[in-house]
Design an enzyme around this catalytic site. Sequence first.
Site, short mmCIF file in Angstrom:
data_model
loop_
_atom_site.label_atom_id
_atom_site.label_comp_id
_atom_site.label_asym_id
_atom_site.label_seq_id
_atom_site.Cartn_x
_atom_site.Cartn_y
_atom_site.Cartn_z
N HIS A 1 -1.76 0.89 -9.92
CA HIS A 1 -2.37 -0.14 -9.06
C HIS A 1 -2.87 -1.33 -9.91
O HIS A 1 -4.06 -1.65 -9.95
CB HIS A 1 -3.52 0.45 -8.22
CG HIS A 1 -3.82 -0.37 -7.00
ND1 HIS A 1 -4.22 0.18 -5.81
CD2 HIS A 1 -3.75 -1.70 -6.77
CE1 HIS A 1 -4.41 -0.76 -4.91
NE2 HIS A 1 -4.12 -1.92 -5.47
N ARG B 1 0.86 -1.17 0.00
CA ARG B 1 0.00 0.00 0.00
C ARG B 1 0.90 1.23 0.00
O ARG B 1 2.03 1.18 0.52
CB ARG B 1 -0.89 0.03 1.25
CG ARG B 1 -2.04 -0.95 1.23
CD ARG B 1 -3.08 -0.57 0.16
NE ARG B 1 -4.24 -1.45 0.16
CZ ARG B 1 -4.47 -2.40 -0.75
NH1 ARG B 1 -3.61 -2.62 -1.72
NH2 ARG B 1 -5.58 -3.12 -0.71
C1 GLV Z 1 -5.26 -4.86 -4.19
O1 GLV Z 1 -4.60 -3.94 -3.93
C2 GLV Z 1 -5.86 -5.74 -3.25
O2 GLV Z 1 -5.98 -5.39 -2.07
O3 GLV Z 1 -6.22 -6.83 -3.67
#
Ligand code: GLV
Length: 307
Positions: A270, A222
Amino acid sequence: MTSLLLMSDNINWLSELKAHLPNIFIQHYPEITKANEIEFALVWNPKKGVLAKLPNLKVIFSIGAGVDHILRDESIPKEIPIIRMSDPFQYKMVAEYALLTVLYVHRNIETISKNNNKKVWTEQTAAYTPEYTVGVLGLGNIGSVIVDKMQSIGFSVLGWSRSKKNLDGVETFSGFRELETMLPRCDYLICALPLTQETKGIINKASLSLMKKDSTLINIGRGEHIEEEALLSYIDKVPLKKVFLDVFPKEPLEKSHSFWNHPKIFVTPHMAGEVLPKSAVFAVKKGIDRFQNGEPLENIYDRKKGY
Ligand code: GLV
């Protein structure tokens, strides 16, 4: 009729849920017609306050391995279990991303790409892979698949986790003291940790200053795992060779953010491991079946551990 509330923009979920859960009425937020019937919610980034208003909600499924996007809504009753997504295909995808970034550096693709633009042919001297060490932070479902992938390519692999884990052929470390021992040995450091109070800001001034010269940092945990100011100053002080960032505290990353322009930083949107409905629907189905059969739920988010 038992109902599931879907809160996601990915409409592929609808057809998969309908096909695999024929006895469950699927409602797609914001269209809620029968709030009282909703026992299950499958959510990514749920709108604050909506889940708390469902009187019969029993289980929340996260469309993500992480659940931080759900916890942001503090109105959700704490006794409702939150299930972390456990999708083997997502784990493979994350490992694939990790490998892609490591090999990008290991095989010198950046230089080759620049040379392509200039039509320059330069022979390469290959690096002997076993002499390069990949360190993986986080040895859970995702981290352990990354470890396997790196080992299969021939890298030496080190792993760090909150509590001691034993993995075949991997030297493992735990606790913050041992992190200090591991960091200076890594040519590639991959952060695949869950975000908890303990892991927040784990990539900070102290840890960055221990990193090996010319090493590469990859963050697929994260954004909050990294102290951004520290990274921006240590990237040239260590110096690091390359930094791949896939996650950010605020997504999409703002256009004005200095990460975009930094020559050593590679921003990706992401994308390391998506949760694809085609595959992840089976994890949801399994959870619902277990709940309906009165069996204990698996992959429940543990509020004490923070993951
Ligand atoms: C992606 O970031 C997830 O939490 O699967």
